[in-house]
Write a protein that holds these residues in place. Structure first.
Motif, PDB file in Angstrom:
ATOM      1  N   SER A  12       0.825  -1.209   0.000  1.00  0.00           N
ATOM      2  CA  SER A  12       0.000   0.000   0.000  1.00  0.00           C
ATOM      3  C   SER A  12       0.855   1.254   0.000  1.00  0.00           C
ATOM      4  O   SER A  12       0.499   2.271  -0.601  1.00  0.00           O
ATOM      5  CB  SER A  12      -0.938  -0.003   1.216  1.00  0.00           C
ATOM      6  N   TRP A  15       1.879   2.446  -3.366  1.00  0.00           N
ATOM      7  CA  TRP A  15       0.836   3.017  -4.206  1.00  0.00           C
ATOM      8  C   TRP A  15       0.195   4.279  -3.626  1.00  0.00           C
ATOM      9  O   TRP A  15      -0.052   5.246  -4.344  1.00  0.00           O
ATOM     10  CB  TRP A  15      -0.237   1.963  -4.464  1.00  0.00           C
ATOM     11  N   ARG A  72      -9.059  -7.174  -3.599  1.00  0.00           N
ATOM     12  CA  ARG A  72      -8.180  -5.999  -3.690  1.00  0.00           C
ATOM     13  C   ARG A  72      -7.104  -6.210  -4.766  1.00  0.00           C
ATOM     14  O   ARG A  72      -6.760  -5.280  -5.513  1.00  0.00           O
ATOM     15  CB  ARG A  72      -7.529  -5.736  -2.333  1.00  0.00           C
ATOM     16  N   ALA A  73      -6.558  -7.426  -4.818  1.00  0.00           N
ATOM     17  CA  ALA A  73      -5.532  -7.720  -5.824  1.00  0.00           C
ATOM     18  C   ALA A  73      -6.103  -7.585  -7.233  1.00  0.00           C
ATOM     19  O   ALA A  73      -5.473  -7.003  -8.133  1.00  0.00           O
ATOM     20  CB  ALA A  73      -4.973  -9.124  -5.606  1.00  0.00           C
ATOM     21  N   SER A  76      -6.501  -3.914  -8.212  1.00  0.00           N
ATOM     22  CA  SER A  76      -5.229  -3.241  -8.496  1.00  0.00           C
ATOM     23  C   SER A  76      -4.660  -3.660  -9.846  1.00  0.00           C
ATOM     24  O   SER A  76      -4.185  -2.820 -10.621  1.00  0.00           O
ATOM     25  CB  SER A  76      -4.221  -3.545  -7.385  1.00  0.00           C
ATOM     26  N   PHE A  77      -4.710  -4.946 -10.142  1.00  0.00           N
ATOM     27  CA  PHE A  77      -4.234  -5.413 -11.452  1.00  0.00           C
ATOM     28  C   PHE A  77      -5.067  -4.801 -12.580  1.00  0.00           C
ATOM     29  O   PHE A  77      -4.541  -4.477 -13.651  1.00  0.00           O
ATOM     30  CB  PHE A  77      -4.285  -6.936 -11.524  1.00  0.00           C
ATOM     31  N   TYR A  91     -12.805   0.408 -11.079  1.00  0.00           N
ATOM     32  CA  TYR A  91     -11.797  -0.439 -10.442  1.00  0.00           C
ATOM     33  C   TYR A  91     -11.363   0.128  -9.086  1.00  0.00           C
ATOM     34  O   TYR A  91     -11.138  -0.632  -8.132  1.00  0.00           O
ATOM     35  CB  TYR A  91     -10.591  -0.600 -11.361  1.00  0.00           C
ATOM     36  N   GLY A  95     -11.711  -1.707  -5.405  1.00  0.00           N
ATOM     37  CA  GLY A  95     -10.610  -1.792  -4.455  1.00  0.00           C
ATOM     38  C   GLY A  95     -10.943  -1.136  -3.136  1.00  0.00           C
ATOM     39  O   GLY A  95     -10.563  -1.626  -2.064  1.00  0.00           O
ATOM     40  N   ALA A 157       1.795  -2.495  -9.612  1.00  0.00           N
ATOM     41  CA  ALA A 157       1.882  -3.954  -9.664  1.00  0.00           C
ATOM     42  C   ALA A 157       2.366  -4.518  -8.335  1.00  0.00           C
ATOM     43  O   ALA A 157       1.895  -5.568  -7.866  1.00  0.00           O
ATOM     44  CB  ALA A 157       2.817  -4.381 -10.794  1.00  0.00           C
ATOM     45  N   ASP A 159       1.820  -3.258  -5.417  1.00  0.00           N
ATOM     46  CA  ASP A 159       0.680  -3.189  -4.508  1.00  0.00           C
ATOM     47  C   ASP A 159      -0.237  -4.395  -4.708  1.00  0.00           C
ATOM     48  O   ASP A 159      -0.661  -5.045  -3.744  1.00  0.00           O
ATOM     49  CB  ASP A 159      -0.088  -1.887  -4.775  1.00  0.00           C
ATOM     50  N   ALA A 160      -0.531  -4.731  -5.962  1.00  0.00           N
ATOM     51  CA  ALA A 160      -1.410  -5.866  -6.256  1.00  0.00           C
ATOM     52  C   ALA A 160      -0.803  -7.183  -5.772  1.00  0.00           C
ATOM     53  O   ALA A 160      -1.489  -8.031  -5.185  1.00  0.00           O
ATOM     54  CB  ALA A 160      -1.682  -5.935  -7.765  1.00  0.00           C
TER      55      ALA A 160
END
Length: 402
Positions: A12, A15, A72-73, A76-77, A91, A95, A157, A159-160
């Motif tokens: 986190s 990002w 969440r992943a 982010s992606f 998106y 998230g 990426a 972060d994801a």
């Protein structure tokens, strides 16, 4: 769970300190578009806290948390795949929903594991989490030195990937005992009392409303400071992630030592008075940062960041204790889920509040700090009246052996 908090916040931190800059420089959005995107995502995330709390009263909290981390992943992606404004909003909203749910689930886990030591446990967890934020922020600052689109995308990426790692780690965590789930699954034929509903508790709802205002310091770091730095031209762009690092270093150093001043319900309520003064001073420092050249702006922005961080530390301690102490033990998930609305609503209201302060100038920042300071006083009175009638304490709980 402490390891999970560290991994989560490292990602986190990569990002959060650059998200506004990413949408500005990579996606090409205007200030108004960025502010609207963050506000809409925050509004969409409001449902995450009560939803997460209710699900944790019915299903294993750790399994619900795994699902949320995967959500969440995915969000982010997905941001990496487009610069289309409507999709970015969608998106980010997804998230935000997962983020708010994860927040209340983590707090509920700590409450069930630690029992009466919940404030110290939360302080330790938050210290670890903010160490992660600091590490992520430092990495983000280094990436910003490159100034390339690829650097921004790698931060997103990272972060994801951190959310995926958290989901895998959560699968190995033991599930704590839940009073609510024990009642719900009991085979005892004797009748039990109907569960308490936080939606009918007007005092608790009023408390949540005041806490929404007290959480506005979050919007200062995530939106206010980066936008001010990016568009005033009187402070270096690299200052934004460095102030985020300052925020996290202060939390790491001070959260546990200061937590002892709010270890009881009465002590937590008394902390609202100094918290009010800190918020007022932070507003004054932000107002002062709107005048002068680069050195003056940098100095007062640093002072404001330090003051808002101190306010964040004190409020975290107060909020952990009061949000639980004012709730019945048989409805922890539901009540903490409703309390999670405070942070969720702030994520929608906060960006609008700080952008309004920026547009208004010094008087806007003075009004911003003063409003929060006055709200501290109102909450102090509200909690005192509730506790005079008798607080609803949470019983000691233990970790499940299974």
């Amino acid at each position: 769970m402490l390891t999970i908090a560290l991994v989560d916040r490292v990602g986190s931190g990569l990002w959060a300190s650059v998200s506004v800059l990413y949408f500005t420089y990579v996606s090409g959005l205007s200030v108004a578009q960025v502010g609207t995107l963050v506000a809409v995502a925050g509004a969409a995330g409001i449902a995450g806290a009560p939803l997460g709390g209710c699900l944790a009263d019915r299903f294993p909290a750790t399994r619900v948390l795994v699902t949320v981390q995967l959500l969440r992943a995915l969000a982010s992606f997905a941001l990496l795949t487009t610069d289309h404004y409507a999709l970015l909003v969608a998106y980010c909203s997804l998230g935000s929903l997962g983020d708010r749910a994860a927040n209340v689930l983590t707090k509920l886990y700590a409450t069930r594991v630690a029992g009466p030591d919940r404030v110290r446990y939360q302080a330790l967890q938050r210290t670890v989490a903010n160490a992660g934020w600091a590490l992520g922020g430092l990495a983000a600052a280094a990436a910003l030195a490159l100034g390339t689109t690829a650097a921004y995308r790698w931060l997103l990426a990272g972060d994801a990937l951190s959310f995926l790692a958290c989901a895998l780690l959560t699968l190995r965590v033991d599930e704590p005992r839940s009073n609510t789930r024990t009642v719900a699954t009991s085979q005892d034929p004797r009748p039990t009392a109907a569960p308490t509903s936080p939606w009918r508790d007007r005092t608790y709802l009023a408390y949540v409303a005041t806490d929404t205002v007290l959480f506005l310091d979050d919007a200062v770091f995530k939106v206010g400071l980066p936008l001010w730095i990016a568009h005033t031209g009187t402070a270096p762009h690299g200052l934004a992630p460095l102030l985020m690092v300052l925020n996290n270093v202060m939390v790491v150093a001070l959260q546990v030592p200061l937590a002892r001043f709010g270890a009881t319900t009465a002590a937590a309520r008394r902390l609202l008075a100094p918290l009010s003064a800190v918020f007022a001073l932070a507003g004054i420092a932000m107002a002062a940062s709107a005048t002068g050249g680069t050195a003056t702006t940098t100095l007062f922005l640093t002072a404001a960041a330090a003051l808002f961080t101190l306010a964040e530390i004190l409020h975290a301690t107060i909020s952990w204790e009061l949000s639980v102490a004012l709730a019945p033990g048989t409805a922890q998930g539901a009540y903490l889920g409703v309390h999670g609305l405070a942070q969720s609503a702030q994520r929608s209201i906060g960006p609008l509040a700080v952008t309004a302060a920026i547009a208004t100038g010094p008087l806007g920042w003075l009004a911003f700090g003063t409003t929060i300071a006055l709200t501290c006083g109102f909450q102090h009175r509200l909690v005192r009246e509730r506790l005079t009638r008798g607080p609803l304490s949470v019983p000691t709980v233990t970790v499940s052996e299974h």
